[in-house]
Motif scaffolding. Structure first.
Motif, PDB file in Angstrom:
ATOM      1  N   VAL A  68       4.643   7.640   3.680  1.00 55.96           N
ATOM      2  CA  VAL A  68       4.161   6.334   3.219  1.00 55.96           C
ATOM      3  C   VAL A  68       3.909   5.414   4.413  1.00 55.96           C
ATOM      4  CG1 VAL A  68       4.848   4.252   1.956  1.00 55.96           C
ATOM      5  CG2 VAL A  68       5.165   6.509   0.916  1.00 55.96           C
ATOM      6  N   ARG A  73      -0.734   8.949   0.629  1.00 53.15           N
ATOM      7  CA  ARG A  73      -0.351   8.961  -0.785  1.00 53.15           C
ATOM      8  C   ARG A  73       0.349  10.288  -0.993  1.00 53.15           C
ATOM      9  NH1 ARG A  73      -1.057   5.252  -4.220  1.00 53.15           N
ATOM     10  NH2 ARG A  73      -1.836   6.558  -5.878  1.00 53.15           N
ATOM     11  N   TYR A  91       8.908   4.476  -4.859  1.00 53.53           N
ATOM     12  CA  TYR A  91       7.879   5.403  -4.364  1.00 53.53           C
ATOM     13  C   TYR A  91       6.774   5.663  -5.380  1.00 53.53           C
ATOM     14  CZ  TYR A  91      10.819   6.252  -0.353  1.00 53.53           C
ATOM     15  OH  TYR A  91      11.547   6.090   0.795  1.00 53.53           O
ATOM     16  N   ASP A  93       4.460   3.885  -6.742  1.00 61.58           N
ATOM     17  CA  ASP A  93       3.134   3.338  -6.426  1.00 61.58           C
ATOM     18  C   ASP A  93       2.396   4.151  -5.359  1.00 61.58           C
ATOM     19  OD1 ASP A  93       3.471   1.308  -8.246  1.00 61.58           O
ATOM     20  OD2 ASP A  93       4.022  -0.200  -6.745  1.00 61.58           O
ATOM     21  N   HIS A  94       3.099   5.051  -4.697  1.00 54.83           N
ATOM     22  CA  HIS A  94       2.509   5.855  -3.639  1.00 54.83           C
ATOM     23  C   HIS A  94       2.141   7.267  -4.107  1.00 54.83           C
ATOM     24  CE1 HIS A  94       3.503   2.675  -0.863  1.00 54.83           C
ATOM     25  NE2 HIS A  94       4.714   2.660  -1.384  1.00 54.83           N
TER      26      HIS A  94
END
Length: 99
Positions: A68, A73, A91, A93-94
């Motif tokens: 990250v 991603r 995590y 959102d990644h």
């Protein structure tokens, strides 16, 4: 849970993060870069002699944080990484999903 003296290193030449306990390899998180800025974590394992000591958490956390921080991603195709992300929603959102 007993304290362990562990280190985590990124072996970018072999696309993996290595966990060592007292200087001995004890675990690995392997990945492949699918596209620019898309990293799939597909295999994570802790050596049987070191299981049950909570070592997968710091290994996966270090691997994901590095990815990250480097602008990747995450594709969590490894069940251990999927489980870690489900317990650590920061995590989510990644996560890019499966290719």
């Amino acid at each position: 849970m007993p304290q362990t003296n562990h280190t985590i290193t990124h072996d970018s030449d072999h696309h993996r993060y290595l966990l060592a306990v007292d200087g001995q390899q004890a675990g690995v998180a392997e990945y492949r870069d699918l596209q620019p800025r898309l990293r799939e974590f597909f295999h994570t394992v802790i050596d049987p002699a070191h299981r049950g000591k909570g070592l997968s958490h710091p290994l996966i956390e270090a691997a994901l944080a590095d990815a990250v921080d480097s602008g990747y991603r995450i594709v969590p195709s490894c069940s251990a990484v999927e489980h870690f992300i489900s317990k650590n929603p920061e995590y989510a959102d990644h996560v890019a999903g499966r290719p």
